[in-house]
Write an enzyme that holds these catalytic residues in place. Structure first.
Site, PDB file in Angstrom:
ATOM      1  N   ASP A  67     -47.846 -33.602  91.333  1.00  0.00           N
ATOM      2  CA  ASP A  67     -48.144 -33.953  91.996  1.00  0.00           C
ATOM      3  C   ASP A  67     -49.615 -33.864  92.553  1.00  0.00           C
ATOM      4  O   ASP A  67     -49.755 -33.086  92.264  1.00  0.00           O
ATOM      5  CB  ASP A  67     -47.174 -34.237  93.510  1.00  0.00           C
ATOM      6  CG  ASP A  67     -46.741 -32.276  93.911  1.00  0.00           C
ATOM      7  OD1 ASP A  67     -48.079 -31.149  93.575  1.00  0.00           O
ATOM      8  OD2 ASP A  67     -46.105 -32.543  94.554  1.00  0.00           O
ATOM      9  N   ASP A 138     -37.958 -27.528 103.737  1.00  0.00           N
ATOM     10  CA  ASP A 138     -36.777 -28.777 103.929  1.00  0.00           C
ATOM     11  C   ASP A 138     -36.323 -29.262 102.226  1.00  0.00           C
ATOM     12  O   ASP A 138     -35.518 -30.572 103.153  1.00  0.00           O
ATOM     13  CB  ASP A 138     -37.933 -30.265 104.440  1.00  0.00           C
ATOM     14  CG  ASP A 138     -38.295 -30.274 103.437  1.00  0.00           C
ATOM     15  OD1 ASP A 138     -39.416 -29.977 102.739  1.00  0.00           O
ATOM     16  OD2 ASP A 138     -39.970 -31.274 104.097  1.00  0.00           O
ATOM     17  N   HIS A 140     -37.969 -30.381  99.778  1.00  0.00           N
ATOM     18  CA  HIS A 140     -37.837 -30.921  99.083  1.00  0.00           C
ATOM     19  C   HIS A 140     -38.742 -30.400  97.785  1.00  0.00           C
ATOM     20  O   HIS A 140     -38.994 -29.334  97.527  1.00  0.00           O
ATOM     21  CB  HIS A 140     -39.630 -31.559  99.412  1.00  0.00           C
ATOM     22  CG  HIS A 140     -40.711 -31.395  99.413  1.00  0.00           C
ATOM     23  ND1 HIS A 140     -41.514 -30.443 101.014  1.00  0.00           N
ATOM     24  CD2 HIS A 140     -41.803 -30.071  98.764  1.00  0.00           C
ATOM     25  CE1 HIS A 140     -42.274 -29.564 100.665  1.00  0.00           C
ATOM     26  NE2 HIS A 140     -42.654 -29.599  99.782  1.00  0.00           N
ATOM     27  N   GLU A 145     -39.778 -35.978  99.978  1.00  0.00           N
ATOM     28  CA  GLU A 145     -39.365 -35.144 100.644  1.00  0.00           C
ATOM     29  C   GLU A 145     -38.010 -35.615 101.520  1.00  0.00           C
ATOM     30  O   GLU A 145     -37.496 -36.589 100.289  1.00  0.00           O
ATOM     31  CB  GLU A 145     -40.095 -35.959 102.063  1.00  0.00           C
ATOM     32  CG  GLU A 145     -41.881 -35.343 102.409  1.00  0.00           C
ATOM     33  CD  GLU A 145     -41.813 -33.915 102.796  1.00  0.00           C
ATOM     34  OE1 GLU A 145     -41.371 -33.367 101.928  1.00  0.00           O
ATOM     35  OE2 GLU A 145     -42.960 -33.218 103.014  1.00  0.00           O
TER      36      GLU A 145
HETATM   37  C1  F6R Z   1     -46.016 -28.246  94.440  1.00  0.00           C
HETATM   38  C2  F6R Z   1     -45.133 -29.149  94.906  1.00  0.00           C
HETATM   39  C3  F6R Z   1     -44.787 -29.053  96.150  1.00  0.00           C
HETATM   40  C4  F6R Z   1     -44.392 -27.581  96.506  1.00  0.00           C
HETATM   41  C5  F6R Z   1     -43.334 -26.853  97.449  1.00  0.00           C
HETATM   42  C6  F6R Z   1     -43.269 -25.466  98.048  1.00  0.00           C
HETATM   43  O1  F6R Z   1     -46.866 -29.419  93.632  1.00  0.00           O
HETATM   44  O2  F6R Z   1     -44.725 -29.908  94.486  1.00  0.00           O
HETATM   45  O3  F6R Z   1     -42.373 -29.246  96.135  1.00  0.00           O
HETATM   46  O4  F6R Z   1     -43.829 -26.612  95.122  1.00  0.00           O
HETATM   47  O5  F6R Z   1     -43.908 -28.031  98.433  1.00  0.00           O
HETATM   48  O6  F6R Z   1     -45.069 -24.649  98.510  1.00  0.00           O
HETATM   49  P1  F6R Z   1     -45.161 -23.385  98.302  1.00  0.00           P
HETATM   50  O7  F6R Z   1     -44.770 -22.917  96.918  1.00  0.00           O
HETATM   51  O8  F6R Z   1     -46.867 -23.314  98.534  1.00  0.00           O
HETATM   52  O9  F6R Z   1     -44.005 -22.816  99.645  1.00  0.00           O
END
Ligand code: F6R
Length: 263
Positions: A67, A138, A140, A145
């Site tokens: 992403d 959450d 995701h 989401e």
């Molecule tokens: C990042 C991504 C997100 C993160 C998630 C957890 O490329 O796709 O799904 O893996 O938001 O983020 P952290 O690791 O910062 O807690």
């Protein structure tokens, strides 16, 4: 689905890195799906160490990132372009032409066209051999989401308030966190041959418990991994703390025959 509980993020990341190194050594042109955020930092650090000290060769590896924030130039300090170069690509022998990160500077019809072409590039590369994932508080995965279609493909998504607040630490203030992103879809992620999801810390425990032991539901997008034939959850003790079958997962891991990978 396999749940591997390690004492701390360091040992979990080191196990995941060994798994990736084994893949890259047996298939030097492996296609890796990459994640950003805090979670994979130790994993990338360990892969960099393996490159430097053990000759792990990334020259033929191809990568596709999950992403990118819409509205951020690749040079923006909080862009995932910057993240990947600073924390991984700049320290290994990857060929820049073989790395792919969604373009955050598109709008309108160009976003739709880009998303279709990203999917096509993944297909032409033979699909992802292995997808690395973190998980949002959450549930995701990527930036899919809660409520995302479990069959979704690469597209634009709107971040939830919670995700914008979780990610505010990478920006000057929460107001600066973009509202929109381009993300691989859940259907895209599910086509990877293997998936390694890493989760560390108490703040992930509820999402992890829902993903591993709850019903498969778009309300916890990571729960779809229950349908993946080769998904591993690499957890530290805190992220695993709300799993009902915690002791069973540990026991299964301890009983693994020595010839099985990740033993
Ligand atoms: C990042 C991504 C997100 C993160 C998630 C957890 O490329 O796709 O799904 O893996 O938001 O983020 P952290 O690791 O910062 O807690």
């Amino acid at each position: 689905m396999e749940v591997i509980i390690s004492a701390d993020p360091e040992s979990a990341s080191s196990r995941a890195a060994k798994h990736i190194a084994r893949l890259v050594r047996t298939k030097p042109e492996a296609v890796l799906g990459l994640a950003t955020g805090s979670t994979p930092l130790l994993l990338y650090k360990e892969l960099i160490r393996m490159h430097r000290n053990e000759g792990l060769d990334f020259s033929r590896v191809r990568t596709f990132n999950l992403d990118e924030y819409l509205g951020l130039a690749p040079s923006h300090p909080a862009s995932y372009h910057q993240f990947m170069w600073k924390n991984f690509f700049d320290h290994i022998n990857i060929n820049p032409a073989r790395t792919h990160i969604p373009n955050g500077l598109l709008s309108g019809e160009d976003v739709t066209k880009f998303c279709a072409s990203y999917e096509e590039e993944i297909r032409l590369a033979g699909g992802m051999d292995l997808q690395i994932l973190g998980i949002g508080s959450d549930g995701h995965i990527g930036f899919n989401e809660p409520g995302s279609s479990l069959a979704s493909r690469t597209r634009i998504k709107t971040l939830t308030r919670r995700t914008r607040s979780d990610n505010a630490r990478f920006f000057r203030s929460e107001n600066d966190v973009p509202h929109h992103v381009i993300t691989m879809g859940i259907g895209t992620i599910m086509e990877a041959k293997e998936v390694l999801l890493l989760a560390f810390g108490e703040s992930k425990a509820t999402a992890v418990a829902g993903a591993v032991e709850g019903p498969i539901t778009a309300s916890n997008p990571a729960s779809i991994l229950q349908m993946h034939p080769a998904a591993k959850f690499h957890l530290d003790e805190s992220a695993a703390s709300r799993l009902e079958k915690h002791d069973y997962y540990r026991w299964v891991f301890e009983q693994k025959p020595p010839w099985q990978a990740d033993a």
